[in-house]
Design a protein around this motif. Structure first.
Motif, PDB file in Angstrom:
ATOM      1  N   GLY A 123      -1.934   3.864   3.617  1.00 25.89           N
ATOM      2  CA  GLY A 123      -1.859   4.281   2.593  1.00 25.89           C
ATOM      3  C   GLY A 123      -2.046   3.973   1.034  1.00 25.89           C
ATOM      4  N   VAL A 124      -2.952   4.576  -0.305  1.00 23.75           N
ATOM      5  CA  VAL A 124      -3.185   4.401  -1.136  1.00 23.75           C
ATOM      6  C   VAL A 124      -2.300   5.376  -2.131  1.00 23.75           C
ATOM      7  CG1 VAL A 124      -5.339   3.920  -3.067  1.00 23.75           C
ATOM      8  CG2 VAL A 124      -5.458   3.797  -0.438  1.00 23.75           C
ATOM      9  N   PHE A 183      -1.891  -0.102  -0.482  1.00 21.45           N
ATOM     10  CA  PHE A 183      -2.602  -0.456  -1.670  1.00 21.45           C
ATOM     11  C   PHE A 183      -1.751   0.496  -2.890  1.00 21.45           C
ATOM     12  CE2 PHE A 183      -5.481  -2.039   1.413  1.00 21.45           C
ATOM     13  CZ  PHE A 183      -5.886  -2.575   0.676  1.00 21.45           C
ATOM     14  N   GLU A 184      -1.531  -0.097  -3.984  1.00 21.17           N
ATOM     15  CA  GLU A 184      -1.729   0.661  -5.335  1.00 21.17           C
ATOM     16  C   GLU A 184      -1.979   1.079  -6.333  1.00 21.17           C
ATOM     17  OE1 GLU A 184       3.342   0.135  -5.516  1.00 21.17           O
ATOM     18  OE2 GLU A 184       2.273  -0.924  -7.259  1.00 21.17           O
ATOM     19  N   ILE A 232       4.665   1.355  -3.823  1.00 22.53           N
ATOM     20  CA  ILE A 232       5.254   0.871  -2.778  1.00 22.53           C
ATOM     21  C   ILE A 232       7.033   1.231  -2.192  1.00 22.53           C
ATOM     22  CG2 ILE A 232       4.936  -1.838  -1.002  1.00 22.53           C
ATOM     23  CD1 ILE A 232       2.288  -1.537  -2.002  1.00 22.53           C
ATOM     24  N   ALA A 233       7.048   0.784  -4.045  1.00 23.89           N
ATOM     25  CA  ALA A 233       8.927   0.718  -3.680  1.00 23.89           C
ATOM     26  C   ALA A 233       9.408   1.559  -3.667  1.00 23.89           C
ATOM     27  CB  ALA A 233       9.663   0.488  -5.064  1.00 23.89           C
ATOM     28  N   LEU A 234       8.781   2.771  -3.805  1.00 22.32           N
ATOM     29  CA  LEU A 234       9.384   3.790  -3.222  1.00 22.32           C
ATOM     30  C   LEU A 234       9.307   4.157  -2.143  1.00 22.32           C
ATOM     31  CD1 LEU A 234      10.604   6.768  -4.045  1.00 22.32           C
ATOM     32  CD2 LEU A 234       8.506   7.954  -4.181  1.00 22.32           C
ATOM     33  N   VAL A 235       8.462   3.614  -0.971  1.00 20.31           N
ATOM     34  CA  VAL A 235       8.289   3.648   0.574  1.00 20.31           C
ATOM     35  C   VAL A 235       9.278   3.436   0.986  1.00 20.31           C
ATOM     36  CG1 VAL A 235       6.317   3.419   2.110  1.00 20.31           C
ATOM     37  CG2 VAL A 235       5.908   4.654   0.105  1.00 20.31           C
TER      38      VAL A 235
END
Length: 502
Positions: free
Chosen positions: A191-192, A226-227, A201-204
């Protein structure tokens, strides 16, 4: 050698990958920017029967003509639907699927049904209903692209190119359900996440901690994240960085979330303060934490954030943060109220607002509550629900508080046209006291909304107090057990109670 198949979202085509394609080819990779039937320079090939199946078959034929032993297929936005469909039919050819600022559609999902906002979904559905030759959904106007995804970082020239080359979308591509056999679920995935569009990423990891079923697959060690610090169109705003991320994804690099889920989720860790138990009564979706009192007392209604998946257990009113606040307020002589509202998806803000309004009326009618002295306190994604009360504050509302709130819809939430915009509503709040707790280590996409709100509040001379937690994180009450954090909670609580008693 790795071959990249690049599939863009609605209204676009292979042309949108021009810069990314050049960077990937410089690295020695084969690259196939796909233009699906009806898109780009193939728009003349579309007809009323062009649907998602058409686009899946486009990609299957393309994959079959790729000689490279490893195919990494990238789906951006809508493009993830045909990508998953094609990968499900050719799983032996796919080395990795990349979700580029895209969702996690499942078998049976139609792209149209995953649009968060009901009003936007209804407009699209109406446009998608064929009427004679009108079987195409028009591309957004130049000023409207922002409504479908943040254009942060996109230059004026690139935005003009997007507008000039955009094609109408055959309606069947959005309305036909995706059909998957299950083979695709066995493939490695990356996931990008574009933080400027509201993903992170924190939300995921938060959603994984909630136990949301769609997110549990992300704990597989073959999944990486990745962000990119940009909006919804990274192929236009930062093609070099996107190319590097795609090469990293092909190599199996990226952040893994599996290590975090074995620990206790952050929202279920202990509250940062030792607060004695108080008598608690449960009425429907409302809990009242009661003080020792012989006469009616003011009340503070705590409104949790979200979305929180409907099967989450325990529910928010039993989370340590809200139990802690409810008890603390009760220990200081007021009624602490916690509410389980039904903000289960981004399309549920209207229903959640009704739940909160019903809870407030129930609380005000309780003989142990001074119905003329009530405060509403919002957290995280619940911050949008403050807009109605700021826009038309009733006389009994003595204070609105917000802690690490979202104060404007994030770009990918599809809520641009709704009433849930506190930054716009604050101009009507008059001198209603507002207590805002701001964390210094806030997620960037949320911090932007707080600054937007504070700018609007300053412009209208709103009565606002900011309580800062410089080293605090989003959800700091169960993460940052520091003196600074405890002082901030105590300060905010006493400030709110002071407004109730003045």
């Amino acid at each position: 050698m790795t071959a990249f198949v690049l599939v863009s979202g609605s209204h676009t085509g292979g042309w949108i990958w021009r810069e990314v394609t050049a960077r990937l080819r410089e690295s020695g990779s084969e690259v196939y920017p796909a233009t699906l039937t009806g898109m780009g320079d193939r728009r003349h090939l579309a007809g009323p029967d062009t649907d998602l199946e058409t686009h899946i078959e486009d990609l299957v034929r393309l994959i079959d003509h790729v000689d490279a032993p490893e195919v990494v297929i990238v789906g951006h936005c809508y493009g993830i639907h045909p990508v998953l469909g094609a990968a499900d039919r050719r799983p032996d050819r796919i080395a990795r699927i990349v979700h580029l600022d895209a969702g996690l559609p499942q078998d049976g999902d139609a792209a149209l049904e995953l649009v968060p906002d009901q009003a936007v979904r209804d407009r699209l559905r109406q446009s998608a209903e064929p009427a004679g030759d009108d079987w195409r959904i028009p591309a957004p106007s130049r000023d409207a692209w922002q409504r479908w995804g943040s254009v942060a970082g996109v230059s004026a020239d690139a935005l003009a190119r997007l507008d000039r080359l955009a094609a109408p979308q055959p309606s069947g591509t959005l309305t036909q359900p995706l059909r998957l056999s299950g083979a695709v679920s066995e493939l490695p995935m990356t996931g990008v996440l574009c933080t400027g569009n509201g993903s992170s990423i924190a939300l995921v990891e938060t959603m994984v901690g909630f136990g949301e079923p769609r997110f549990q697959a992300l704990t597989d060690p073959r999944v990486s994240l990745f962000e990119l610090d940009t909006g919804h169109w990274p192929m236009l705003s930062c093609p070099d960085e996107l190319a590097e991320v795609l090469l990293g994804a092909a190599a199996g690099k990226g952040h893994r979330v599996a290590a975090t889920v074995s620990e206790q989720p952050a929202h279920l860790r202990p509250f940062l303060m030792e607060v004695p138990e108080r008598r608690r009564e449960r009425v429907g979706r409302v809990d009242l934490h009661l003080p020792d009192a012989d006469q009616p007392r003011p009340a503070v209604v705590f409104v949790h954030g979200g979305p929180v998946p409907p099967g989450t257990r325990p529910t928010p009113r039993d989370w340590p943060t809200f139990v802690g606040y409810g008890r603390y307020v009760a220990s200081l002589g007021a009624v602490g109220v916690t509410v389980d509202h039904r903000l289960h998806s981004l399309g549920d803000y209207g229903r959640a607002a009704e739940d909160v309004a019903e809870a407030v009326e129930l609380v005000r009618a309780d003989p142990r509550v001074d119905g003329q002295r009530v405060a509403l306190w919002y957290f995280s994604g619940g911050g949008l629900l403050s807009a109605d009360w700021l826009a038309a504050p009733p006389p009994w509302l003595r204070c609105v508080a917000a802690t690490y709130p979202v104060l404007a819809p994030l770009p990918n939430w599809g809520l641009a046209d709704t009433r849930f915009r506190p930054a716009a509503a604050v101009s009507a709040a008059g001198q209603l006291p507002i207590v805002l707790t701001r964390v210094g280590l806030e997620r960037a996409e949320i911090a932007v909304t707080v600054e937007e709100f504070l700018t609007a509040a300053k412009d209208c001379d709103a009565n606002i107090e900011v309580v800062d937690v410089p080293l605090g994180h989003h959800g700091f009450e169960t993460i940052d057990h520091t003196e600074q954090a405890r002082h901030a909670v105590d300060h905010a609580v006493r400030s709110v109670l002071g407004h109730l008693r003045s």
